[in-house]
Design an enzyme around this catalytic site. Structure first.
Site, PDB file in Angstrom:
ATOM      1  N   GLU A 336       0.738  -1.429   0.082  1.00 19.87           N
ATOM      2  CA  GLU A 336       0.104   0.009  -0.359  1.00 19.87           C
ATOM      3  C   GLU A 336       0.817   1.443   0.151  1.00 19.87           C
ATOM      4  OE1 GLU A 336      -4.607  -1.221   2.243  1.00 19.87           O
ATOM      5  OE2 GLU A 336      -2.248  -0.770   3.672  1.00 19.87           O
TER       6      GLU A 336
HETATM    7  C1  TNX Z   1      -4.099  -4.577   4.415  1.00 22.13           C
HETATM    8  S1  TNX Z   1      -1.884  -6.353   4.050  1.00 22.13           S
HETATM    9  C2  TNX Z   1      -2.885  -3.473   5.397  1.00 22.13           C
HETATM   10  C3  TNX Z   1      -2.645  -3.267   6.750  1.00 22.13           C
HETATM   11  C4  TNX Z   1      -3.846  -4.107   7.677  1.00 22.13           C
HETATM   12  C5  TNX Z   1      -4.554  -5.129   7.034  1.00 22.13           C
HETATM   13  C6  TNX Z   1      -6.252  -4.711   7.923  1.00 22.13           C
HETATM   14  C7  TNX Z   1      -0.936  -5.461   4.426  1.00 22.13           C
HETATM   15  C8  TNX Z   1      -0.119  -6.166   3.378  1.00 22.13           C
HETATM   16  N1  TNX Z   1      -1.808  -4.319   4.045  1.00 22.13           N
HETATM   17  O1  TNX Z   1      -2.077  -2.427   7.003  1.00 22.13           O
HETATM   18  O2  TNX Z   1      -4.188  -3.999   9.078  1.00 22.13           O
HETATM   19  O3  TNX Z   1      -4.895  -4.913   5.183  1.00 22.13           O
HETATM   20  O4  TNX Z   1      -6.794  -6.188   7.601  1.00 22.13           O
END
Ligand code: TNX
Length: 533
Positions: A336
């Site tokens: 992200e």
């Molecule tokens: C996505 S999965 C994220 C996390 C969040 C999570 C909550 C990922 C690599 N990043 O930052 O905590 O979703 O489910």
């Protein structure tokens, strides 16, 4: 002389006294908690041969026999004694020498086919034997034996016996080398002893990787020399604004050592180039505009990709982490990065790859890092949803380059997901977005992503993100009963995979969790015994 003779004969006398009792025990139902039960082990061993009516009984005279001068065997033997002594009240001395009837015997002369983690376990009226090639195998043999005894064996207070285990011959090796769990200690901080409690539970199920998500927007949890404010300021709060915390380097080393004693590798993650608000709030220099955002600022963050300070910071962090971490991997996160351009992202991954390699480690990160120029022995962790084309494309690219994949598809492995509409948890994995115990268990990592097969996969890992999970009780409620399913997917041959059989074995774990004080969700798809908490 007479005393020696008596000592030698004593175990035979005990065996004679207990044997008739054993024969009848097999036919009586396992009413009491201490009755002998069927072989119900998680993860299911690769080969099980039951010996009907050939039960073993632990007695006050049982000894644990290890080869002389074998610290590896002694460590697993001491660990077993540490489990058995509090509940039985027996002495259970760990000693070397000749095994007598009734003893539990360890040896490291198992066949090479057992590999580093496999073991053989034999349980008969005459005694128990655990045989392996290496220390991890003995430790896993202990975990299997533990589950053969009645659930109260896991109690921390003394209970009356008899302490019986069903007769069985087991030969067992894992399907995947990487059987992991991830804990997000960044959104909420968890203490060393709370992490160690989790390690105890992971090791019960032969999980061998604990990935610690040590930094995120909401918190930085490891003290870095020369960059003290990362921890002292960046670690000062939790996601809810309440007091946070951080690990000193000695604390982190305690976790690493505790994990190692449980045959678990710590994989430390510093999430970059996004998810970095806590670091940027601690040091204005880590922002392109040299202005520090507040802690807990909303929105997506990015490190300043063109600024040399970014790499001085990362070199210090990775260098210190590498020195503190015996395992070969440093995790750079990489998910992200929605405020980093695609070109900057690639530049950044390449720089991280070089920094991590310069400190003698391999890189691992969420599968987005495959956009950079990885080495073939770097690893990626797949967290995409089933059918998500861009994620699948990156996974296929990883396979083509030779990067092994750790499978953590969010719609099957995320422990922070709600079980159903009546529980807490996230639901972003779909509509309605629930992850039941059955769905968490009933999938095959080797067929989940098109073009990614058994030999492309290092293993499985279940991440537990903690935006909504601020206490150990809540963590455990989300872990249990889903976590043992990942252990089984990671360890057991696919040919043994069977939900209807598994859910019965899973239900049998509940009295153990009660004995251990573990909080768990009474999921409606599991046939819980009536007597559980
Ligand atoms: C996505 S999965 C994220 C996390 C969040 C999570 C909550 C990922 C690599 N990043 O930052 O905590 O979703 O489910």
């Amino acid at each position: 002389m007479l005393r020696r003779l008596l000592c030698l004969l004593l175990p035979f006398v005990i065996a004679l006294v207990f044997l008739p009792d054993l024969a009848s025990a097999a036919t009586t139902p396992a009413a009491a908690n201490t009755g002998v039960g069927p072989v119900r082990v998680i993860p299911e061993p690769s080969s099980v041969h039951t010996l009907p009516d050939q039960n073993y009984t632990l007695t006050p005279f049982t000894r644990i026999i290890v080869p002389a001068h074998s610290p590896d065997a002694t460590a697993s033997a001491d660990y077993l004694a540490g489990i058995l002594r509090p509940s039985t009240g027996y002495r259970l001395p760990v000693t070397s020498g000749l095994a007598l009837p009734g003893d539990i015997r360890f040896d490291l002369t198992g066949p090479t086919s057992l590999g580093a983690e496999g073991y053989r376990l034999s349980v008969t009226p005459l005694g128990v034997s655990i045989s392996a090639q290496a220390s991890a195998g003995l430790f896993y043999g202990v975990q299997t034996l533990r589950q053969l005894f009645p659930p109260l064996i896991d109690s921390s207070s003394v209970h009356g016996g008899p302490w019986r285990a069903p007769g069985v011959l087991i030969s067992d090796t894992p399907r995947f080398a990487w059987r992991g769990a991830m804990l997000d200690v960044a959104r909420y901080f968890f203490t060393v002893s709370q992490v160690e409690t989790y390690i105890n539970l992971l090791s019960m199920y032969k999980i061998n990787v604990l990935h610690l998500h040590l930094s995120d927007n909401e918190g930085w949890r490891l003290y870095i020399n020369g960059w003290s404010r990362l921890a002292t300021y960046g670690g000062s709060t939790n996601v809810d604004g309440g007091p946070g915390g951080y690990y000193t380097q000695a604390d982190y080393t305690d976790i690493v050592n505790y994990a190692q004693a449980h045959h678990i590798m710590i994989v430390p993650e510093i999430d970059t180039p996004g998810h970095v608000t806590a670091a940027q709030a601690s040091y204005a220099d880590l922002n392109c505009d040299d202005i520090a955002p507040p802690l807990l600022a909303p929105g997506y963050s990015s490190l300043c990709i063109s600024d040399p300070t970014t790499y001085e910071f990362l070199d210090a962090v990775v260098g210190q982490l590498a020195a503190l971490t015996p395992g070969p991997y440093i995790d750079m996160g990489g998910d992200e990065a929605l405020n980093t351009s695609a070109a900057d992202y690639r530049t950044f991954v390449d720089r991280m790859q070089q920094i991590v390699a310069a400190h003698g480690k391999k890189l691992i990160g969420w599968h987005q890092i495959e956009a950079g120029d990885l080495n073939s022995d770097d690893m990626v962790q797949y967290w995409g949803l089933s059918g998500s084309a861009p994620d699948i494309a990156l996974a296929q690219q990883a396979v083509a380059r030779g990067n092994k994949i750790v499978m953590s598809p969010a719609d099957r492995t995320y422990l922070d997901m709600a079980y159903n509409s009546s529980t807490i948890g996230q639901t972003w994995i779909g509509n309605p977005g629930y992850l039941s115990v059955g769905d968490a268990y009933d999938w095959d990592p080797a067929t989940y992503v098109p073009g990614v097969g058994e030999s492309d996969i290092a293993g499985v890992e279940a991440p537990e993100w903690t935006e909504d999970l601020g206490t150990v009780r809540l963590l455990q409620y989300m872990e249990f009963p889903r976590l043992p399913g990942y252990a089984e997917i990671g360890w057991s041959p696919q040919s043994t995979h069977n939900w209807d059989d598994y859910r019965v074995r899973l239900a049998a774990q509940a009295p153990r969790w009660d004995a251990l004080g573990v909080n768990y969700y009474h999921a409606p798809d599991v046939p819980w015994p009536a007597s559980t908490n």
